[in-house]
Scaffold this motif. Structure first.
Motif, short mmCIF file in Angstrom:
data_model
loop_
_atom_site.label_atom_id
_atom_site.label_comp_id
_atom_site.label_asym_id
_atom_site.label_seq_id
_atom_site.Cartn_x
_atom_site.Cartn_y
_atom_site.Cartn_z
N PRO A 242 9.13 -14.31 -18.08
CA PRO A 242 7.76 -14.46 -17.57
C PRO A 242 7.76 -14.90 -16.11
CG PRO A 242 8.07 -15.64 -19.64
CD PRO A 242 9.43 -15.25 -19.16
N VAL A 243 6.95 -14.24 -15.31
CA VAL A 243 6.74 -14.66 -13.93
C VAL A 243 5.25 -14.63 -13.65
CG1 VAL A 243 8.98 -13.83 -13.11
CG2 VAL A 243 6.99 -12.31 -13.01
N SER A 244 4.85 -15.32 -12.61
CA SER A 244 3.43 -15.38 -12.27
C SER A 244 3.08 -14.39 -11.17
CB SER A 244 3.07 -16.79 -11.80
OG SER A 244 3.94 -17.20 -10.76
N GLY A 245 4.05 -13.64 -10.69
CA GLY A 245 3.76 -12.66 -9.67
C GLY A 245 5.02 -12.09 -9.06
N ILE A 246 4.86 -11.02 -8.29
CA ILE A 246 5.95 -10.44 -7.51
C ILE A 246 5.42 -10.12 -6.13
CG2 ILE A 246 7.29 -9.51 -9.44
CD1 ILE A 246 5.96 -6.80 -8.91
N SER A 247 6.27 -10.19 -5.14
CA SER A 247 5.82 -9.94 -3.77
C SER A 247 5.91 -8.45 -3.46
CB SER A 247 6.66 -10.74 -2.77
OG SER A 247 7.99 -10.29 -2.79
N ASP A 248 5.25 -7.66 -4.28
CA ASP A 248 5.34 -6.21 -4.17
C ASP A 248 4.21 -5.59 -4.96
OD1 ASP A 248 6.65 -3.39 -4.70
OD2 ASP A 248 7.95 -4.40 -3.26
N LEU A 249 3.90 -4.34 -4.68
CA LEU A 249 2.93 -3.60 -5.48
C LEU A 249 3.62 -2.71 -6.50
CD1 LEU A 249 0.22 -2.54 -2.84
CD2 LEU A 249 0.14 -4.42 -4.49
N GLY A 250 4.95 -2.58 -6.41
CA GLY A 250 5.70 -1.79 -7.37
C GLY A 250 5.52 -0.29 -7.22
N GLN A 251 5.04 0.18 -6.07
CA GLN A 251 4.78 1.61 -5.88
C GLN A 251 6.06 2.33 -5.47
OE1 GLN A 251 1.66 2.99 -6.50
NE2 GLN A 251 1.41 0.91 -7.30
N MET A 252 6.49 3.30 -6.28
CA MET A 252 7.71 4.02 -5.96
C MET A 252 7.48 5.04 -4.87
SD MET A 252 10.74 5.12 -8.21
CE MET A 252 12.13 6.06 -7.60
N ASN A 253 6.41 5.79 -4.99
CA ASN A 253 6.15 6.86 -4.03
C ASN A 253 4.99 6.56 -3.10
OD1 ASN A 253 8.21 8.56 -5.16
ND2 ASN A 253 6.81 8.98 -6.88
N GLY A 254 4.08 5.71 -3.54
CA GLY A 254 2.95 5.36 -2.70
C GLY A 254 1.85 6.42 -2.71
N PHE A 255 0.75 6.11 -2.04
CA PHE A 255 -0.37 7.02 -1.93
C PHE A 255 -1.12 6.70 -0.65
CE2 PHE A 255 -1.52 3.36 -4.44
CZ PHE A 255 -2.76 2.97 -3.99
N ILE A 256 -2.07 7.56 -0.28
CA ILE A 256 -2.75 7.43 1.01
C ILE A 256 -4.26 7.34 0.78
CG2 ILE A 256 -3.25 8.55 3.22
CD1 ILE A 256 -0.52 9.87 3.04
N LEU A 257 -4.90 6.36 1.43
CA LEU A 257 -6.35 6.23 1.44
C LEU A 257 -6.79 6.02 2.88
CD1 LEU A 257 -6.92 3.85 -1.64
CD2 LEU A 257 -7.42 6.31 -1.52
N ASP A 258 -7.76 6.83 3.34
CA ASP A 258 -8.27 6.74 4.71
C ASP A 258 -7.14 6.85 5.74
OD1 ASP A 258 -10.89 6.36 3.76
OD2 ASP A 258 -10.57 4.19 3.59
N GLY A 259 -6.14 7.66 5.42
CA GLY A 259 -5.03 7.86 6.34
C GLY A 259 -4.03 6.71 6.38
N VAL A 260 -4.18 5.74 5.47
CA VAL A 260 -3.31 4.56 5.45
C VAL A 260 -2.41 4.64 4.22
CG1 VAL A 260 -3.22 2.05 5.32
CG2 VAL A 260 -5.01 3.18 6.67
N ASN A 261 -1.11 4.52 4.42
CA ASN A 261 -0.15 4.53 3.33
C ASN A 261 -0.19 3.20 2.58
OD1 ASN A 261 1.74 7.08 3.67
ND2 ASN A 261 1.31 6.30 5.72
N ILE A 262 -0.18 3.33 1.26
CA ILE A 262 -0.12 2.14 0.40
C ILE A 262 1.10 2.31 -0.49
CG2 ILE A 262 -1.27 0.76 -1.37
CD1 ILE A 262 -3.93 1.83 -0.22
N SER A 263 2.10 1.47 -0.28
CA SER A 263 3.36 1.61 -1.01
C SER A 263 3.81 0.25 -1.49
CB SER A 263 4.41 2.27 -0.11
OG SER A 263 4.61 1.49 1.05
#
Length: 788
Positions: A242-263
């Motif tokens: 059990p952990v209370s969080g990770i310093s990551d979004l866990g995105q392997m490939n990522g995606f783009i919204l409004d021209g901004v990469n989210i990974s």
């Protein structure tokens, strides 16, 4: 913004582990250490780590925005599952998200209930007041001393599927983060270019509003509760513990919204775990700060959530270049130096004192707790009553001078790189008794630890397991005003008990002869002494003098404050139990105190008497006697008291609580500070103890129990036991070798009730003994310590 290097991704498992440092990582469901394609990283990121360690700090997220008009803007998404139906317990009234129907948590300290300010604060306003208290913006501004402005926007999202449905689809936080972000974008029409303001090149961070490196700077995913995690499985954050969080979004490939990469590196994933403001924000601040700190530390923000001091520690602030310590290097050029230190958070004052052993330093800081985030000490009886040992609401206890000992991790420090040099000392410990856990709905017992002997290689309570068998830390302390074995104070000493700091009139000296002493991790004598001289009554600033010459320190300074004073009963009338108070303590070791046979120092003993018992009381103390420096015991023949029970008259107005303090006086007649008080209770006449009658109410016991009091004892202790039903009873006493030395009760039938036997160790040597009871199917053994 993909502000995280490859090596950080490959060690994703070292994030906000509640009480663990090493994890086994599970490479499935896209939350893994797989190497993304090279196009996932902006130019220059892959060589950041090596240059960062060897030269100045940069981190993987901007950490300084000193130019007006520049700031880090983050997006916070509060996320709920539709099958989350768990109602919070309000955490003593301080829960911020107790109801699953609430779309988002409510900050009780801001009028709009926000956890972050939405606009940059006025740079002309002092950094301690630039933002609203108890906000993420205020936290980073205070820790950075105005160097880092963090603002943000907050939105809430209700997921379209239940946790069961997500598990059936094989989803975990990686895919759910993406779905929640896209859902928030559709619901609120979020402009993600607002979170693309920074880029990094070899010369540092560059401010480029709306046109940074095309990666989101920071998105914080704050989940109220992930049903079934971790109770049923690790489906949500799949790393086996059990952990209370990770310093990551866990995105392997990522995606783009409004021209901004989210990974993966575009944000952090947090669970609020239905807690109060302190715990929820600790998790967010901790995960955000993993952008700067790869490891966990023993003290500071970067610990497990329960251990966190909330504030950045000296080495965390120094790493981030928020403070510039006064550096004192070895070899020392002076015999003494004097410094004045203001409040650590608000002034940044800090001394970095290199010890005469490679890799070891003292950081000396004055924590006056001007900041509401200064949680260096958040335990103690008073803080437990105020906020259950959390950081909010504010508890003022624990102010004073703190000394951090930084060293190489090794066996001598249990592989902890930093420990506090606690003013209240280091000891060997024993378990006095097991007591019921203080939260009623949990039916188990916990150990109540007591100090045995002072030991330079022993343990202090702060963040330490203090027993070789039990993994518990010190959560409760004995109530010296009660003989009831279930009576104690909840103090959470392992989070600081309010007695760990050096303060004027309490403990003013760290020396080679004090407890604790100024030694290295391995026990090497540094010869250093640190003496508090005075304190400003308005600002709290503390003036100290550092002695590098031990001979000079011995000439000018009084002995260290005597430690570990204990009071027990010297029974001189066995038929009634009448006793004189008997004192014992750990000896001082200063050469100018020990002296020679015909010329040595001495201890002065002081007594105060009250008609009731309150550990926080301070009676008027009177001198009652002295003993030589080669002694560490004293029997006060001027006081004669009776224990409870045995008399024919009521105890009304006969109760006495006797307090003792001692001081050490050296050959130059310099007197130490007086020791902490030790208390013993009794009655002026033999009487019927109405207090115990009130406790038991003539009711039969509801459970089997056994304990002895006092413990340690010299030479007599009373072994008390209770029987909820009639039983044949055997009570035996053994020495440390397992040899039976006494059988006070031999296969006797006892009706249900309360019983006791007196054990006299007059003819036995000092040491550890065990007593064992067998009553029907009930078998219990306990440890007691005879100290002569």
């Amino acid at each position: 913004m993909k502000k995280i290097v490859l090596i950080f991704l490959c060690f994703l498992f070292i994030h906000s582990v509640m009480n663990a440092q090493t994890l086994q990582y599970n490479n499935k469901n896209n939350l893994n250490c797989s190497t993304p394609g090279v196009n996932s990283y902006p130019p220059g990121y892959l060589n950041k780590l090596s240059s960062n360690i060897q030269s100045s700090f940069v981190g993987t997220m901007v950490h300084k925005t000193p130019v007006p008009g520049q700031f880090l803007r983050i997006l916070i998404l509060y996320v709920r599952f539709p099958d989350d139906n768990l109602v919070g317990n309000n955490m003593n009234g301080f829960a911020v998200w107790p109801d699953p129907t609430m779309p988002r948590p409510l900050n009780p300290y801001t009028t709009d209930h926000s956890f972050i300010d939405s606009a940059e604060g006025d740079p002309n306003v002092n950094f301690m007041e630039r933002y609203r208290q108890y906000t993420i913006s205020d936290y980073f501004c205070e820790m950075s001393r105005g160097e880092f402005d963090v603002v943000g926007d907050e939105y809430s999202v209700l997921l379209p599927h239940t946790s069961t449905e997500y598990k059936e689809m094989g989803y975990n936080c990686s895919q759910i983060n993406e779905e929640a972000i896209k859902l928030a974008d559709a619901q609120y029409n979020i402009d993600f270019s607002r979170y693309n303001n920074w880029t990094y090149d070899p010369d540092g961070w560059i401010w480029a509003p709306g046109g940074g490196d095309n990666y989101a700077d920071m998105i914080v995913m704050e989940y109220r509760k992930a049903p079934g995690y971790p109770d049923e499985s690790n489906w949500f954050i799949d790393i086996n513990i059990p952990v209370s969080g990770i310093s990551d979004l866990g995105q392997m490939n990522g995606f783009i919204l409004d021209g901004v990469n989210i990974s993966s590196g575009s944000g952090v994933t947090c669970l609020s775990v239905l807690q109060n403001y302190t715990k929820m924000t600790q998790i967010m601040l901790h995960e955000l700060s993993h952008r700067y700190f790869f490891n966990h530390f023993e003290i500071g923000l970067m610990t497990g959530v329960e251990h966190s001091c909330l504030n950045y520690s000296p080495f965390e602030r120094k790493t981030l270049e928020y403070i510039s310590p006064i550096e004192i290097t070895f070899p020392y050029l002076e015999q003494t130096q004097t410094y004045t230190l203001g409040d650590y958070i608000s002034t940044g004052d800090i001394i970095e004192l290199e010890l005469p052993v490679t890799g070891e330093k003292y950081y000396i800081a004055n924590h006056q707790k001007v900041s509401v985030y200064d949680g260096i000490s958040r335990g103690g009886k008073n803080c437990w009553k105020i906020n259950a040992a959390q950081q909010d609401p504010y508890c003022p206890d624990g102010k004073g001078l703190y000394i951090y000992h930084q060293m190489n991790a090794s066996r001598c420090n249990e592989f902890k790189e930093v420990k506090l040099v606690q003013a209240d000392g280091k000891y060997d410990w024993y378990i006095d008794r097991m007591v019921p856990y203080f939260i009623p709905e949990f039916n188990f017992t916990i150990p109540l630890f007591e100090r045995l002997n002072g030991n330079v290689r022993g343990k202090s309570e702060f963040h330490q397991v203090i027993d070789s068998v039990f993994t518990n830390m010190q959560e409760v302390t004995d109530n010296p005003c009660s003989d009831n074995p279930d009576d104690y104070f909840v103090t959470y000493d392992w989070l600081g008990d309010g007695k760990d700091a050096y303060n004027m009139g309490y403990d003013e000296l760290l020396s080679p002869y004090s407890n604790p002493s100024s030694v290295t991790c391995s026990g090497f004598q540094t010869g250093l002494s640190i003496k508090l001289l005075e304190q400003d009554s308005v600002t709290g600033s503390i003036k100290i003098k550092i002695y590098y010459n031990d001979k000079l320190a011995l000439q000018e300074l009084a002995p260290a404050k005597p430690k570990n004073l204990k009071t027990s009963k010297f029974i001189f009338e066995p038929s009634t139990g009448r006793f004189h108070p008997s004192l014992s303590w750990d000896k001082n070791t200063e050469p100018d105190f020990m002296g020679v046979p015909l010329d040595h120092g001495h201890y002065n003993i002081y007594r105060g008497v009250l008609a009731d018992c309150n550990p926080d009381s301070e009676p008027a103390f009177n001198f009652v006697g002295s003993v030589s420096s080669d002694s560490n015991s004293f029997i006060d023949n001027g006081i004669s008291l009776y224990p409870e029970g045995g008399g024919t008259v009521l105890c009304t107005n006969l109760f006495r609580s006797v307090y003792y303090r001692i001081e050490a006086v050296d050959l130059s007649s310099l007197a130490s500070l007086r020791s902490d008080a030790s208390i013993i209770n009794g009655y002026d006449q033999q009487c019927d103890d109405s207090i115990l009658v009130g406790i038991h109410g003539n009711q039969l016991p509801v459970k089997f129990a056994i304990f002895n009091y006092p413990n340690p004892f010299n030479p007599v202790t009373k072994i008390n036991y209770s029987l909820p039903q009639g039983s044949f009873v055997n009570l035996k006493i053994y020495n440390l070798l397992g040899e039976e030395i006494s059988s006070p009760v031999k296969n006797e039938f006892k009706n249900a009730g309360y019983y006791n036997v007196v054990f006299d160790g007059s003819n036995l040597p000092s040491g550890v003994y065990f007593y064992k009871i067998e009553a029907g199917s009930y078998v219990e053994s306990r440890k007691m310590v005879l100290v002569k």
